[in-house]
Scaffold this motif. Structure first.
Motif, PDB file in Angstrom:
ATOM      1  N   PRO A   1       1.415  -0.740   0.085  1.00 58.40           N
ATOM      2  CA  PRO A   1      -0.010   0.138   0.194  1.00 58.40           C
ATOM      3  C   PRO A   1       0.722   1.061  -0.230  1.00 58.40           C
ATOM      4  N   MET A   2       0.767   1.839  -1.185  1.00 62.85           N
ATOM      5  CA  MET A   2       1.863   3.485  -1.399  1.00 62.85           C
ATOM      6  C   MET A   2       2.964   3.246  -1.087  1.00 62.85           C
ATOM      7  N   THR A   3       3.575   2.046  -1.152  1.00 60.70           N
ATOM      8  CA  THR A   3       5.124   1.656  -2.085  1.00 60.70           C
ATOM      9  C   THR A   3       5.409   1.231  -2.908  1.00 60.70           C
TER      10      THR A   3
ATOM     11  N   ALA B   1       4.166   2.311  -7.725  1.00 59.49           N
ATOM     12  CA  ALA B   1       3.542   2.916  -6.213  1.00 59.49           C
ATOM     13  C   ALA B   1       2.449   3.072  -6.926  1.00 59.49           C
ATOM     14  N   ILE B   2       2.312   4.264  -7.855  1.00 59.81           N
ATOM     15  CA  ILE B   2       0.829   5.000  -8.232  1.00 59.81           C
ATOM     16  C   ILE B   2      -0.273   3.460  -9.026  1.00 59.81           C
TER      17      ILE B   2
ATOM     18  N   ALA C   1      -0.202   0.736  -9.066  1.00 61.90           N
ATOM     19  CA  ALA C   1      -0.489  -0.566  -7.670  1.00 61.90           C
ATOM     20  C   ALA C   1      -1.847  -0.048  -7.061  1.00 61.90           C
ATOM     21  N   MET C   2      -2.574   1.009  -6.807  1.00 64.72           N
ATOM     22  CA  MET C   2      -2.800   1.598  -6.327  1.00 64.72           C
ATOM     23  C   MET C   2      -4.198   2.423  -6.889  1.00 64.72           C
ATOM     24  N   ILE C   3      -3.828   3.197  -8.343  1.00 71.88           N
ATOM     25  CA  ILE C   3      -5.142   3.358  -9.417  1.00 71.88           C
ATOM     26  C   ILE C   3      -5.426   2.428  -9.794  1.00 71.88           C
TER      27      ILE C   3
ATOM     28  N   LYS D   1       7.459   5.328  -2.365  1.00 72.25           N
ATOM     29  CA  LYS D   1       6.731   5.761  -0.992  1.00 72.25           C
ATOM     30  C   LYS D   1       5.792   6.522  -1.268  1.00 72.25           C
ATOM     31  N   LEU D   2       4.433   6.728  -1.867  1.00 72.13           N
ATOM     32  CA  LEU D   2       3.438   7.737  -2.047  1.00 72.13           C
ATOM     33  C   LEU D   2       3.224   8.547  -0.834  1.00 72.13           C
TER      34      LEU D   2
ATOM     35  N   LEU E   1      -1.553  10.412  -2.420  1.00 73.98           N
ATOM     36  CA  LEU E   1      -2.275  10.041  -3.619  1.00 73.98           C
ATOM     37  C   LEU E   1      -3.710  10.744  -3.617  1.00 73.98           C
TER      38      LEU E   1
ATOM     39  N   ALA F   1      -0.400  13.201  -8.322  1.00 72.05           N
ATOM     40  CA  ALA F   1       0.451  11.841  -6.130  1.00 72.05           C
ATOM     41  C   ALA F   1       1.841  12.598  -6.510  1.00 72.05           C
TER      42      ALA F   1
END
Length: 125
Positions: A17-19, A53-54, A56-58, A88-89, A92, A97
């Motif tokens: 998450p965020m990494t 990392a982005i 992976a989240m969106i 690391k984000l 976001l 981001a």
């Protein structure tokens, strides 16, 4: 695959998450005279790490693009050693981001570079 031209250069070591943690598989194409890893190769590692990392989240958004990058090159990487980036984000949002990337040379405890990157996220359709 969206960017097959660089897929052999990087290994994803961890996504959370965020990494993201990526490795640059250092080869001759990444070296500059004197045997050290080139600045553009270090930038690419930081950029791809935050980008993944982005994503992976969106989810897959090929048009998420870098809008800003500031990178500090702090010390010379170990010759012939792979580089590891810990991304690391920090934020976001819906359209932007912001991430931080620490780049380490395999075998060195202190980072060799630090990057702050901002990305534009395309609107959902």
């Amino acid at each position: 695959m969206t960017f097959p031209q660089v897929s052999d250069d990087f290994t994803i070591e961890d996504i959370g998450p965020m990494t993201a943690r990526l490795r640059l598989n250092v080869g001759e194409q990444h070296l500059r005279p004197g045997g050290t890893v080139s600045g553009p190769s270090i930038f690419a590692l930081a950029d791809v790490s935050v980008y993944l990392a982005i994503l992976a989240m969106i989810g897959p958004q090929a048009l998420a693009v870098t809008t800003n990058c500031a990178i500090d090159f702090m010390r010379k990487p170990e010759a012939g050693k792979d580089l590891i980036c810990e991304a690391k984000l920090l934020k976001l949002g819906r359209v932007l981001a912001v991430g931080d990337a620490l780049v380490f040379s395999q075998g060195l405890a202190a980072p060799v570079a630090r990057g702050g990157l901002t990305y534009s996220i395309p609107p959902k359709r």
